[in-house]
Design a protein around this motif. Structure first.
Motif, PDB file in Angstrom:
ATOM      1  N   ASP A   1       0.811  -1.222   0.000  1.00 56.63           N
ATOM      2  CA  ASP A   1       0.000   0.000   0.000  1.00 56.63           C
ATOM      3  C   ASP A   1       0.845   1.274   0.000  1.00 56.63           C
ATOM      4  OD1 ASP A   1      -2.238  -1.688   0.128  1.00 56.63           O
ATOM      5  OD2 ASP A   1      -2.165  -1.724   2.317  1.00 56.63           O
ATOM      6  N   ASN A   2       1.880   1.268  -0.821  1.00 61.31           N
ATOM      7  CA  ASN A   2       2.762   2.432  -0.974  1.00 61.31           C
ATOM      8  C   ASN A   2       3.420   2.864   0.331  1.00 61.31           C
ATOM      9  OD1 ASN A   2       3.295   3.426  -3.610  1.00 61.31           O
ATOM     10  ND2 ASN A   2       2.772   5.488  -2.932  1.00 61.31           N
TER      11      ASN A   2
ATOM     12  N   LEU B   1       7.493   5.059   6.185  1.00 60.68           N
ATOM     13  CA  LEU B   1       7.084   6.078   5.222  1.00 60.68           C
ATOM     14  C   LEU B   1       5.939   5.547   4.373  1.00 60.68           C
ATOM     15  CD1 LEU B   1       7.764   8.884   3.912  1.00 60.68           C
ATOM     16  CD2 LEU B   1       9.199   7.622   2.298  1.00 60.68           C
ATOM     17  N   LYS B   2       4.876   6.330   4.294  1.00 59.56           N
ATOM     18  CA  LYS B   2       3.737   5.963   3.450  1.00 59.56           C
ATOM     19  C   LYS B   2       3.371   7.179   2.607  1.00 59.56           C
ATOM     20  CE  LYS B   2      -1.013   4.145   3.638  1.00 59.56           C
ATOM     21  NZ  LYS B   2      -0.811   3.010   2.714  1.00 59.56           N
ATOM     22  N   VAL B   3       3.241   6.977   1.303  1.00 61.29           N
ATOM     23  CA  VAL B   3       3.024   8.074   0.370  1.00 61.29           C
ATOM     24  C   VAL B   3       1.725   7.881  -0.395  1.00 61.29           C
ATOM     25  CG1 VAL B   3       3.976   9.346  -1.593  1.00 61.29           C
ATOM     26  CG2 VAL B   3       5.526   8.335   0.085  1.00 61.29           C
ATOM     27  N   GLN B   4       0.893   8.923  -0.395  1.00 62.01           N
ATOM     28  CA  GLN B   4      -0.284   8.938  -1.256  1.00 62.01           C
ATOM     29  C   GLN B   4       0.134   9.511  -2.609  1.00 62.01           C
ATOM     30  OE1 GLN B   4      -4.021   9.620   1.819  1.00 62.01           O
ATOM     31  NE2 GLN B   4      -3.265  11.336   0.651  1.00 62.01           N
ATOM     32  N   THR B   5      -0.175   8.799  -3.675  1.00 63.42           N
ATOM     33  CA  THR B   5       0.240   9.292  -4.990  1.00 63.42           C
ATOM     34  C   THR B   5      -0.700  10.370  -5.517  1.00 63.42           C
ATOM     35  OG1 THR B   5      -0.990   7.499  -6.066  1.00 63.42           O
ATOM     36  CG2 THR B   5       1.343   7.116  -5.592  1.00 63.42           C
ATOM     37  N   LYS B   6      -1.918  10.447  -4.955  1.00 63.24           N
ATOM     38  CA  LYS B   6      -2.891  11.423  -5.437  1.00 63.24           C
ATOM     39  C   LYS B   6      -3.609  12.074  -4.265  1.00 63.24           C
ATOM     40  CE  LYS B   6      -6.272  11.895  -9.189  1.00 63.24           C
ATOM     41  NZ  LYS B   6      -7.028  11.161 -10.229  1.00 63.24           N
ATOM     42  N   THR B   7      -3.667  13.400  -4.277  1.00 61.65           N
ATOM     43  CA  THR B   7      -4.350  14.169  -3.243  1.00 61.65           C
ATOM     44  C   THR B   7      -5.037  15.364  -3.900  1.00 61.65           C
ATOM     45  OG1 THR B   7      -2.750  13.547  -1.540  1.00 61.65           O
ATOM     46  CG2 THR B   7      -4.067  15.503  -1.118  1.00 61.65           C
ATOM     47  N   ASN B   8      -6.274  15.611  -3.501  1.00 59.01           N
ATOM     48  CA  ASN B   8      -7.050  16.729  -4.063  1.00 59.01           C
ATOM     49  C   ASN B   8      -7.092  16.697  -5.587  1.00 59.01           C
ATOM     50  OD1 ASN B   8      -7.449  17.782  -1.429  1.00 59.01           O
ATOM     51  ND2 ASN B   8      -5.472  18.837  -1.512  1.00 59.01           N
ATOM     52  N   GLY B   9      -7.170  15.470  -6.102  1.00 57.54           N
ATOM     53  CA  GLY B   9      -7.300  15.305  -7.546  1.00 57.54           C
ATOM     54  C   GLY B   9      -6.023  15.466  -8.330  1.00 57.54           C
ATOM     55  N   LYS B  10      -4.882  15.631  -7.647  1.00 58.48           N
ATOM     56  CA  LYS B  10      -3.610  15.830  -8.346  1.00 58.48           C
ATOM     57  C   LYS B  10      -2.602  14.756  -7.947  1.00 58.48           C
ATOM     58  CE  LYS B  10      -3.778  20.815  -9.245  1.00 58.48           C
ATOM     59  NZ  LYS B  10      -3.047  22.100  -9.130  1.00 58.48           N
ATOM     60  N   LEU B  11      -1.934  14.210  -8.952  1.00 52.04           N
ATOM     61  CA  LEU B  11      -0.874  13.252  -8.702  1.00 52.04           C
ATOM     62  C   LEU B  11       0.376  13.994  -8.223  1.00 52.04           C
ATOM     63  CD1 LEU B  11      -1.379  11.084 -11.897  1.00 52.04           C
ATOM     64  CD2 LEU B  11      -1.823  10.340  -9.547  1.00 52.04           C
ATOM     65  N   LEU B  12       1.152  13.347  -7.364  1.00 45.97           N
ATOM     66  CA  LEU B  12       2.336  13.989  -6.799  1.00 45.97           C
ATOM     67  C   LEU B  12       3.316  14.410  -7.885  1.00 45.97           C
ATOM     68  CD1 LEU B  12       4.139  14.897  -4.497  1.00 45.97           C
ATOM     69  CD2 LEU B  12       4.862  12.521  -4.180  1.00 45.97           C
TER      70      LEU B  12
END
Length: 305
Positions: free
Chosen positions: A112-113, A259-270
């Motif tokens: 899970d990233n 470390l855990k990273v979300q690849t997408k937040t508020n509709g935008k990819l990192l």
């Protein structure tokens, strides 16, 4: 007699030191040979599964022009940045590989990233190189360590480690959540081969379950550098900014055991956010301090507390 024995012992130690140094230089030469201008063919296919009712996915084939540039060259650390050259006006900053010698620090992918730090012993990594692979946004991807061999004129390295789903599948399927990568890198007369024996794993609190096994190879064949003129010009303008991005990520990783990273937040990819910042940095001529401030603030929504 004692003096003779002492001379022989010192001679033997000197010989061992020279041989070790020669091996290290062979390793460094092999790693640096991964850099260059390439036509890349990507080929992957599932070959077996424990469940006889499993429906094999369609084989994946693709190709592209890729430039791999050495951006750090230190005695025990070599960093190679990859760029995809799409055409004469489009380039994509691609993956990055950091090679570190006898490195006892490792970031292991869990699921899970998310990653966790592991500390190896000096004996674990003696004579070995760690390949640390990073995503297009310079977040971690996977890290594995192994020994470079140079037998009979053949240069090769291999390792096994867990990683996130490959990009070719991460947006199209969710029936497994960990890819156990068996990686082999072999230098060829035309470039190099990146072979993979991959296990697609379903990881749960109860343990791992094998879904399928795939074979893969990425064939890097040297081509003329003329196709990469735009990519080289683009990177020349962006290199300073991305050095600052790497520095910010290094601080984040150093400060967290997990470390855990979300690849997408508020509709935008990192990676979209960081790429846009890079363009803005070049346009407005930001300083290193400005780059780091902007990047650090932009990362925060994507870092899971």
């Amino acid at each position: 007699m004692k003096i003779l024995n002492l001379i022989l012992m010192l001679t033997g130690l000197a010989s061992l030191s020279v041989n070790a140094q020669t091996k290290l230089e062979q390793d460094r030469k092999a790693i640096k040979s991964l850099a260059g201008f390439y036509k890349v063919n990507f080929n992957y296919a599932e070959i077996t599964a424990p469940d006889t009712a499993y429906k094999f996915s369609k084989p994946y084939r693709s190709h592209g022009n890729e430039w791999a540039e050495i951006i750090v060259d230190e005695p025990k650390r070599i960093v190679i940045q990859h760029m995809l050259a799409i055409d004469d006006s489009t380039v994509i900053k691609h993956w990055r590989q950091d090679w570190t010698y006898e490195d006892t620090d490792l970031m292991l992918y869990t699921q899970d990233n998310a990653w966790k730090k592991a500390n190896l012993t000096a004996a674990d990594v003696k004579g070995k190189w760690t390949q640390k692979v990073y995503q297009v946004d310079d977040s971690p991807r996977y890290q594995g360590y192994g020994t470079w061999s140079h037998v009979g004129g053949h240069d090769a390295w291999q390792s096994e480690t867990d990683s996130p789903l490959p990009r070719r599948e991460s947006t199209t399927r969710n029936d497994y959540n960990v890819l156990n990568r068996g990686s082999r890198i072999t230098l060829t007369k035309e470039g190099w081969m990146f072979e993979q024996d991959n296990k697609k794993v379903i990881r749960t609190p109860q343990g791992d379950k094998l879904l399928a096994i795939e074979k893969g190879y990425e064939e890097f064949t040297k081509i003329a550098p003329e196709k990469f003129a735009f990519a080289q010009k683009w990177w020349a303008s962006q290199a300073k900014y991305w050095a600052d991005v790497r520095s910010v990520w290094a601080d984040v990783i150093a400060g967290n055991n997990n470390l855990k990273v979300q690849t997408k937040t508020n509709g935008k990819l990192l990676y979209e956010v960081l790429f846009a910042l890079g363009d803005q940095s070049v346009k407005e001529k930001w300083t290193t301090a400005q780059n780091k401030e902007k990047v650090k603030a932009s990362l925060q929504p994507y870092l899971v507390k």
